[in-house]
Design a protein around this motif. Sequence first.
Motif, mmCIF file in Angstrom:
data_model
loop_
_atom_site.group_PDB
_atom_site.id
_atom_site.type_symbol
_atom_site.label_atom_id
_atom_site.label_comp_id
_atom_site.label_asym_id
_atom_site.label_seq_id
_atom_site.Cartn_x
_atom_site.Cartn_y
_atom_site.Cartn_z
ATOM 1 N N ARG A 31 0.826 -1.218 0.000
ATOM 2 C CA ARG A 31 0.000 0.000 0.000
ATOM 3 C C ARG A 31 0.858 1.265 0.000
ATOM 4 N NH1 ARG A 31 -5.013 -0.879 0.034
ATOM 5 N NH2 ARG A 31 -5.511 1.269 0.508
ATOM 6 N N SER A 32 2.166 1.106 -0.205
ATOM 7 C CA SER A 32 3.062 2.263 -0.221
ATOM 8 C C SER A 32 3.541 2.550 -1.638
ATOM 9 C CB SER A 32 4.262 2.014 0.695
ATOM 10 O OG SER A 32 3.827 1.876 2.029
ATOM 11 N N ASN A 40 1.680 3.548 3.361
ATOM 12 C CA ASN A 40 0.354 3.038 3.678
ATOM 13 C C ASN A 40 -0.748 3.997 3.218
ATOM 14 O OD1 ASN A 40 -1.356 1.022 4.594
ATOM 15 N ND2 ASN A 40 -1.588 1.979 6.595
#
Length: 166
Positions: free
Chosen positions: A43-44, A159
């Motif tokens: 999610r980065s 994130n």
Amino acid sequence: QGLYPNVLDVVREYVQNSYDAILKHLNEYHSQDYKTQININGRSLFIADNGIGMTEEQIKQYRYVGFSEKKLGEEAGFRGIGKLSGISVADKLIVTSKSEKSSTRYKLVFDAQAMLSEIMKLKREGKNKPLNELIQDNTELGSEEESTDSHYTVVELYNIRAEHSI
């Protein structure tokens, strides 16, 4: 959060900053081997360039909203707002940078999640706090020695929150 609700607008801001950093380095050092890379890990999201990089003074100034030394019409950005756009979509904004001829790498971590929690708490209490103060209270600046001749900036949107996914 309302200023940059779409993560693609955030990515555009950082790519524009990469472009400006590369042009600055090109004008000063006349090198020709430049890159801007975008990588995703879970999610980065990472945006990296090998442009001019930031000095200690510049990385400290990065924390100020509306502060920019960019010249209108000469560089993509100029208002000093887009550099912080990542705090609207990710739990943390992590900026790592090293300038040409420096032996120090700087890392600035914005804890956007903590900052948003503090904002919500203050709103529930009917209170407010200046944005620059909130940012100062929720960031950490560190440095490490690095012996390479490299120059770069890496922006990590750590994130990215689910509501901002594409």
